[in-house]
Design an enzyme around this catalytic site. Structure first.
Site, PDB file in Angstrom:
ATOM      1  N   SER A 154       0.826  -1.206   0.000  1.00 29.32           N
ATOM      2  CA  SER A 154       0.000   0.000   0.000  1.00 29.32           C
ATOM      3  C   SER A 154       0.868   1.267   0.000  1.00 29.32           C
ATOM      4  O   SER A 154       1.791   1.378  -0.798  1.00 29.32           O
ATOM      5  CB  SER A 154      -0.969  -0.036   1.183  1.00 29.32           C
ATOM      6  OG  SER A 154      -1.980   0.937   1.028  1.00 29.32           O
TER       7      SER A 154
ATOM      8  N   ASP B 139      -7.931  -4.458  -7.130  1.00 33.64           N
ATOM      9  CA  ASP B 139      -7.648  -3.498  -6.063  1.00 33.64           C
ATOM     10  C   ASP B 139      -8.608  -2.316  -6.178  1.00 33.64           C
ATOM     11  O   ASP B 139      -8.613  -1.604  -7.180  1.00 33.64           O
ATOM     12  CB  ASP B 139      -6.196  -3.021  -6.204  1.00 33.64           C
ATOM     13  CG  ASP B 139      -5.734  -2.157  -5.036  1.00 33.64           C
ATOM     14  OD1 ASP B 139      -6.574  -1.688  -4.256  1.00 33.64           O
ATOM     15  OD2 ASP B 139      -4.510  -1.938  -4.933  1.00 33.64           O
TER      16      ASP B 139
ATOM     17  N   HIS C  61      -6.690  -5.478  -2.369  1.00 31.84           N
ATOM     18  CA  HIS C  61      -5.578  -4.601  -2.016  1.00 31.84           C
ATOM     19  C   HIS C  61      -4.596  -5.217  -1.022  1.00 31.84           C
ATOM     20  O   HIS C  61      -3.387  -5.198  -1.236  1.00 31.84           O
ATOM     21  CB  HIS C  61      -6.133  -3.294  -1.445  1.00 31.84           C
ATOM     22  CG  HIS C  61      -5.099  -2.260  -1.155  1.00 31.84           C
ATOM     23  ND1 HIS C  61      -4.328  -1.671  -2.144  1.00 31.84           N
ATOM     24  CD2 HIS C  61      -4.681  -1.701   0.027  1.00 31.84           C
ATOM     25  CE1 HIS C  61      -3.499  -0.798  -1.599  1.00 31.84           C
ATOM     26  NE2 HIS C  61      -3.696  -0.802  -0.291  1.00 31.84           N
TER      27      HIS C  61
END
Length: 422
Positions: free
Chosen positions: A232, A327, A361
């Site tokens: 991330s 994602d 994600h």
């Protein structure tokens, strides 16, 4: 409970978090249909549960390596399905397991599929984050705040800096598991931990440079460069570390951005990258109350944002780019493709990339509960992370092995190295 019915966890009820186990039920009636359940509580007290129905064979046995789930949280043959399909009792909660000394305790049980759902058998699975012989040391040296994990044996071992930093605090899970697989790993906090400020307005690469120097001077670490692993927001930090700092041989970028996001980046008291921001008006509200933030990020390739692009073409080490195609946090696949094209234009071949079509994600070490949504550290509201649970879980298994292979290939180290057991 029936004394004749047994639920066994093989090869052992005590294992590492990233290890698969085999669930077997014996002593049932031939073709008896039962419900298998899993239950766990995370560090914040949130309860996670899953269930699935199975039919015993003619001998009254069920083997999750062989037998399909007929209904429940998943269907089909999914040996670890009861683990990855666990859902929180409270909406928009992500499974929290950050302290490495606290094992992931899972209670498995067998119940009558009909009537009063009477429990027939149970077994507890203790899923450890720290392997036998791994040494854990709290680090509070200079500006560094974190935890160092060192595997057993003489070494030297490849060294990895784990950036699980954005969102505040410190997460030990991934670092502890990597150390259990034969790496010396330093996981560091960026803010919101120990005596660090609760929030920050900018980020300084000098902090990570200090962490790398600390890591390299450890007794069991080879004298060569280190690896960096991220996910991330910390993905762009990993890119910047690899691009601006010496001694980084291998960088794993998981669902990050190709630009420096949210906070300006400084090095030696000078701003080197501006912050790419997001437009809250572009958040999309879903029926669950969580938002889709995928389209809210400003375009890093727009002229006004190019000062935030990380110059990955400067990096001397190798990259492993990892993107989940579903994602919903942001378009990590597009960011990855842009970086790959940019590196190719510069004649670079120091990278490999992998994408997972139905993954979301948060790609983490395998066999934790899949997280569809939780509160976003920057947005401040619940967001959808994307992914289809079964595909996401399979991606985590594949990626975890690939990460270890990548680091072993590109981190120079003389001496015996532990092979991946996956």
């Amino acid at each position: 409970m029936s004394s004749q019915i047994r639920l066994r966890l093989l090869p052992n009820a005590r294992c590492l978090f990233d290890e698969a186990i085999q669930l077997k039920v014996t002593g049932l009636r031939a073709k008896q249909v039962v419900s298998l359940r899993a239950r766990s509580t995370d560090e914040r007290g949130v309860v996670f549960k899953s269930w699935a129905t199975y039919m015993a064979d003619s001998n009254g046995d069920i083997d999750l390596f062989r037998d399909p789930s007929l209904s429940g949280c998943f269907v089909g043959v999914e040996p670890m399905g009861l683990l990855w399909s666990m859902k929180p009792e409270t909406l928009h909660k992500r499974f929290q397991k950050t302290h490495s000394l606290n094992p992931h305790m899972v209670k498995f049980s067998v119940h009558e599929a009909e009537g009063d759902s009477r429990m027939l058998a149970e077994a507890n699975n203790e899923r450890l984050l720290v392997g036998d012989g791994v040494i854990r040391v709290i680090v509070k040296e200079g500006n560094i705040r974190g935890v160092l994990f060192t595997p057993p044996g003489k070494g030297p071992f490849p060294a990895v800096l784990d950036l699980y930093t954005f969102g505040g605090g410190l997460s030990e899970k991934r670092a502890a598991l990597l150390a259990s697989r034969g790496f010396v790993v330093l996981t560091v906090a960026l803010y919101g931990h120990d005596d660090m400020p609760k929030n920050v307005e900018d980020i300084h690469l000098d902090y990570f440079e200090e962490a790398i120097k600390f890591l390299k001077k450890q007794d069991k670490v080879s004298s060569e460069g280190v690896g960096v692993i991220s996910v991330s927001k910390s993905g762009d930090l990993a890119l910047s570390i690899a691009s601006y700092l010496p001694g980084v041989e291998a960088t794993v970028w998981i669902n990050g951005c190709s630009a420096n996001v949210a906070l300006p980046l400084y090095y030696k008291k000078r701003q080197i990258l501006s912050a790419l921001m997001f437009d809250p008006k572009k958040l999309i509200l879903t029926e669950s109350g969580a938002y889709i933030s995928k389209y809210a990020m400003n375009d890093p390739l727009a002229e006004e944002n190019k000062g935030s692009l990380v110059p990955v073409e400067r990096a001397k080490g190798h990259f492993l780019f990892v993107a989940a195609e579903d994602d919903q946090n942001w378009d990590s696949k597009a960011y990855m493709d842009e970086m790959v094209e940019r590196l190719k234009r510069h004649g670079k071949v120091n990278f490999e990339s992998v994408s997972y079509p139905k993954a979301g994600h948060y790609l983490e070490p395998p066999y934790g509960p899949y997280c569809p949504s939780s509160v976003h550290g920057v947005v401040g509201k619940p967001v959808m992370w994307g992914g289809e649970p079964r595909s996401h879980a399979a991606a985590e298994v594949h990626l975890w092995k690939k990460i270890q292979e990548f680091f072993r290939t590109h981190l120079s180290c003389d001496g015996a190295q532990m092979k991946a057991k996956l």
